[in-house]
Design an enzyme around this catalytic site. Structure first.
Site, PDB file in Angstrom:
ATOM      1  N   LYS A  42       2.578  -3.917   6.217  1.00  0.00           N
ATOM      2  CA  LYS A  42       2.906  -3.979   4.786  1.00  0.00           C
ATOM      3  C   LYS A  42       4.406  -3.772   4.543  1.00  0.00           C
ATOM      4  O   LYS A  42       4.979  -4.351   3.613  1.00  0.00           O
ATOM      5  CB  LYS A  42       2.066  -2.959   4.001  1.00  0.00           C
ATOM      6  CG  LYS A  42       0.599  -3.346   3.926  1.00  0.00           C
ATOM      7  CD  LYS A  42       0.444  -4.658   3.176  1.00  0.00           C
ATOM      8  CE  LYS A  42      -0.916  -5.255   3.241  1.00  0.00           C
ATOM      9  NZ  LYS A  42      -1.004  -6.561   2.566  1.00  0.00           N
ATOM     10  N   TYR A  90      -1.311  -0.704   9.814  1.00  0.00           N
ATOM     11  CA  TYR A  90      -1.381  -1.357   8.499  1.00  0.00           C
ATOM     12  C   TYR A  90      -0.062  -1.150   7.747  1.00  0.00           C
ATOM     13  O   TYR A  90       0.478  -2.084   7.135  1.00  0.00           O
ATOM     14  CB  TYR A  90      -2.546  -0.740   7.717  1.00  0.00           C
ATOM     15  CG  TYR A  90      -2.836  -1.387   6.393  1.00  0.00           C
ATOM     16  CD1 TYR A  90      -3.370  -2.660   6.327  1.00  0.00           C
ATOM     17  CD2 TYR A  90      -2.593  -0.708   5.195  1.00  0.00           C
ATOM     18  CE1 TYR A  90      -3.651  -3.256   5.104  1.00  0.00           C
ATOM     19  CE2 TYR A  90      -2.875  -1.287   3.971  1.00  0.00           C
ATOM     20  CZ  TYR A  90      -3.399  -2.563   3.929  1.00  0.00           C
ATOM     21  OH  TYR A  90      -3.682  -3.140   2.720  1.00  0.00           O
ATOM     22  N   HIS A 108     -13.168   2.586   2.387  1.00  0.00           N
ATOM     23  CA  HIS A 108     -12.297   3.684   1.952  1.00  0.00           C
ATOM     24  C   HIS A 108     -13.150   4.832   1.403  1.00  0.00           C
ATOM     25  O   HIS A 108     -14.329   4.655   1.110  1.00  0.00           O
ATOM     26  CB  HIS A 108     -11.341   3.188   0.865  1.00  0.00           C
ATOM     27  CG  HIS A 108     -10.263   2.296   1.389  1.00  0.00           C
ATOM     28  ND1 HIS A 108     -10.375   0.928   1.366  1.00  0.00           N
ATOM     29  CD2 HIS A 108      -9.058   2.565   1.948  1.00  0.00           C
ATOM     30  CE1 HIS A 108      -9.280   0.404   1.897  1.00  0.00           C
ATOM     31  NE2 HIS A 108      -8.469   1.370   2.262  1.00  0.00           N
ATOM     32  N   SER A 125       0.841  -1.191   0.000  1.00  0.00           N
ATOM     33  CA  SER A 125       0.000   0.000   0.000  1.00  0.00           C
ATOM     34  C   SER A 125       0.878   1.244   0.000  1.00  0.00           C
ATOM     35  O   SER A 125       1.995   1.227   0.538  1.00  0.00           O
ATOM     36  CB  SER A 125      -0.852  -0.013   1.267  1.00  0.00           C
ATOM     37  OG  SER A 125      -1.374   1.272   1.504  1.00  0.00           O
ATOM     38  N   SER A 126       0.341   2.336  -0.546  1.00  0.00           N
ATOM     39  CA  SER A 126       1.120   3.580  -0.579  1.00  0.00           C
ATOM     40  C   SER A 126       1.291   4.178   0.823  1.00  0.00           C
ATOM     41  O   SER A 126       2.094   5.093   1.001  1.00  0.00           O
ATOM     42  CB  SER A 126       0.457   4.598  -1.500  1.00  0.00           C
ATOM     43  OG  SER A 126      -0.851   4.879  -1.068  1.00  0.00           O
ATOM     44  N   CYS A 127       0.565   3.648   1.821  1.00  0.00           N
ATOM     45  CA  CYS A 127       0.729   4.200   3.175  1.00  0.00           C
ATOM     46  C   CYS A 127       2.025   3.736   3.843  1.00  0.00           C
ATOM     47  O   CYS A 127       2.310   4.133   4.967  1.00  0.00           O
ATOM     48  CB  CYS A 127      -0.482   3.901   4.050  1.00  0.00           C
ATOM     49  SG  CYS A 127      -0.673   2.165   4.443  1.00  0.00           S
TER      50      CYS A 127
HETATM   51  O1  GFB Z   1      -9.566   5.990   1.727  1.00  0.00           O
HETATM   52  P1  GFB Z   1      -9.452   6.628   3.048  1.00  0.00           P
HETATM   53  O2  GFB Z   1     -10.414   6.247   4.098  1.00  0.00           O
HETATM   54  O3  GFB Z   1      -8.018   6.430   3.708  1.00  0.00           O
HETATM   55  O4  GFB Z   1      -9.575   8.226   2.763  1.00  0.00           O
HETATM   56  P2  GFB Z   1      -6.577   7.066   3.405  1.00  0.00           P
HETATM   57  C1  GFB Z   1      -9.537   9.105   3.818  1.00  0.00           C
HETATM   58  C2  GFB Z   1      -9.608  10.545   3.340  1.00  0.00           C
HETATM   59  O5  GFB Z   1     -10.905  10.802   2.790  1.00  0.00           O
HETATM   60  C3  GFB Z   1      -9.469  11.476   4.530  1.00  0.00           C
HETATM   61  C4  GFB Z   1     -11.624  11.721   3.626  1.00  0.00           C
HETATM   62  O6  GFB Z   1      -8.933  12.725   4.116  1.00  0.00           O
HETATM   63  C5  GFB Z   1     -10.915  11.607   4.982  1.00  0.00           C
HETATM   64  O7  GFB Z   1     -11.119  12.774   5.785  1.00  0.00           O
HETATM   65  N1  GFB Z   1     -13.046  11.363   3.644  1.00  0.00           N
HETATM   66  C6  GFB Z   1     -14.083  12.203   3.407  1.00  0.00           C
HETATM   67  C7  GFB Z   1     -13.578  10.146   3.921  1.00  0.00           C
HETATM   68  N2  GFB Z   1     -15.257  11.584   3.557  1.00  0.00           N
HETATM   69  C8  GFB Z   1     -14.977  10.293   3.865  1.00  0.00           C
HETATM   70  C9  GFB Z   1     -15.805   9.144   4.112  1.00  0.00           C
HETATM   71  O8  GFB Z   1     -17.030   9.189   4.096  1.00  0.00           O
HETATM   72  N3  GFB Z   1     -15.147   7.965   4.360  1.00  0.00           N
HETATM   73  C10 GFB Z   1     -13.778   7.868   4.377  1.00  0.00           C
HETATM   74  N4  GFB Z   1     -13.218   6.681   4.594  1.00  0.00           N
HETATM   75  N5  GFB Z   1     -12.983   8.960   4.188  1.00  0.00           N
HETATM   76  C11 GFB Z   1      -5.814   4.645   3.370  1.00  0.00           C
HETATM   77  C12 GFB Z   1      -5.534   3.687   4.473  1.00  0.00           C
HETATM   78  O9  GFB Z   1      -5.644   5.908   3.883  1.00  0.00           O
HETATM   79  O10 GFB Z   1      -4.948   4.523   2.298  1.00  0.00           O
HETATM   80  C13 GFB Z   1      -5.461   2.303   3.957  1.00  0.00           C
HETATM   81  O11 GFB Z   1      -6.556   3.793   5.428  1.00  0.00           O
HETATM   82  C14 GFB Z   1      -4.647   2.198   2.697  1.00  0.00           C
HETATM   83  O12 GFB Z   1      -4.892   1.534   4.925  1.00  0.00           O
HETATM   84  C15 GFB Z   1      -4.979   3.263   1.682  1.00  0.00           C
HETATM   85  O13 GFB Z   1      -3.298   2.304   3.014  1.00  0.00           O
HETATM   86  C16 GFB Z   1      -4.067   3.262   0.498  1.00  0.00           C
HETATM   87  O14 GFB Z   1      -6.370   7.346   1.951  1.00  0.00           O
HETATM   88  O15 GFB Z   1      -6.321   8.219   4.315  1.00  0.00           O
END
Ligand code: GFB
Length: 325
Positions: free
Chosen positions: A148, A144, A187, A115-117
């Protein structure tokens, strides 16, 4: 696409897709069917990948020649920050069990998905592969990320000590058919598809987004990821992990606007800044895979149109998973 002879042709091989029910795993199965492989899968009900003895016994019996390691406990920012033990334990143990059993069973090629994280929270952008372990991680998903990073190191260690051809690919944020549309656990791409569709269906004029909408993300259509993984399996062998992305970034607000357009909904967004933003920016440098001859074929609008169509077509009648009534 390169016309060089393949280093490791997949055609006719026995290929196990670990995690075939997930979004990435199911896309890999779809892609491999076109490749003429003998695709092996095993459900969670039959084998718990967290049990070493079970994994070893199953592999000794089925004898895969190739493994795509897409099995993982995954989720969005909320799931990652509230279930740290599961994200660390499950992912570490799944990777160690499968990598070690693959070595013991003489698997010829293993492709591990990361993952890019894995990159530092404030890494210079775009993030190249050599930025791994150069700074502190993003706290909302460090559990996570640590698992990874261990996965990358497992592939390297088994290659160095035992000569195993195990490689690691680091996809950026994924979206597409088969995503988890649960609003708490999923996500951002899937959550926004579900929220915006719900607003369209009910005639709501406002959709609430978490955070400020300012963070930047790079979104890759999952079938493009599957294509890249097959490409790497057949053409790449090396210790270095390989980034897989599009090189195109969008803000969370921009993503919401794109999904609204694709869905045909024209309301407003409200931002709940009590919710975390997570990483401010996560754009990968994809020049390594590009130099090998692969770039993502699907543009963002087409990809989200397909993802939205899939969601609408596969929604259980009369329900929206994860949306409180
Ligand atoms: O995809 P996500 O949940 O994770 O996106 P990451 C989070 C971003 O989207 C944050 C915004 O900036 C949140 O504030 N966001 C806005 C929301 N509305 C929503 C919503 O309704 N749901 C969610 N989930 N987010 C992921 C990691 O990080 O990156 C994984 O959690 C993985 O482990 C992936 O590594 C590549 O992008 O921050």
């Amino acid at each position: 696409m390169s016309t060089e002879p393949l280093l490791f042709p997949l055609r006719g091989k026995r290929v196990w897709v670990a995690g075939h029910r997930g979004m990435a795993g199911s896309a890999i199965v779809r892609r491999l069917r076109k490749e003429g492989c003998d695709v092996l899968t095993v459900g969670r009900d039959v084998m718990d990948l967290r049990r070493q003895a079970d994994v070893e016994a199953w592999m000794a019996e089925t004898r895969p020649e190739v493994i795509f390691l897409a099995a993982a406990t995954v989720g969005g920012i909320h799931a990652n920050s509230t279930r740290p033990a599961e994200f660390l334990y499950d992912n570490l143990v799944i990777e160690t069990n499968i990598v070690h059993s693959a070595y013991r069973c003489g698997v010829k090629k293993l492709v591990l998905l990361g993952s890019s994280c894995i990159y530092p929270r404030l890494a210079p952008q775009p993030m190249s592969e050599d930025l791994l372990l150069t700074g502190p991680l993003e706290p909302t998903n460090e559990w996570y990320a640590v698992a990874k990073i261990a996965g990358i190191k497992l592939c390297q260690a088994y290659r160095r000590q035992y000569g195993c051809d195990f490689i690691a690919a680091m996809p950026t944020n994924l979206y597409g058919p088969g995503d988890n549309f649960d609003l708490q656990q999923g996500h951002v791409a899937a959550a926004l598809i579900a929220k915006i569709h719900q607003a369209k269906r009910t005639g709501a004029e406002t959709v609430e987004l978490w955070g400020t909408g300012a963070p930047l993300r790079e979104f890759l259509f999952v079938d493009d990821l599957a294509d890249a993984l097959v490409f790497l399996a057949e053409r790449y062998s090396g210790e270095e992990h390989v980034n897989v992305g599009t090189g195109i970034e969008t803000s969370i607000r921009g993503l919401a606007e794109l999904i609204a357009e694709v869905a045909g909904w024209s309301g407003h967004f409200r931002f709940d800044s009590s919710k975390p933003d997570g990483s401010p920016r996560k754009l990968m440098d994809n020049s390594r895979i590009a130099a090998m001859g692969w770039t993502a074929p699907t543009n963002l609008r087409d990809g989200f149109a397909q993802a939205y169509r899939w969601y609408v077509d596969n929604l259980p009648a009369g329900t929206l998973r994860g949306i409180a009534s």
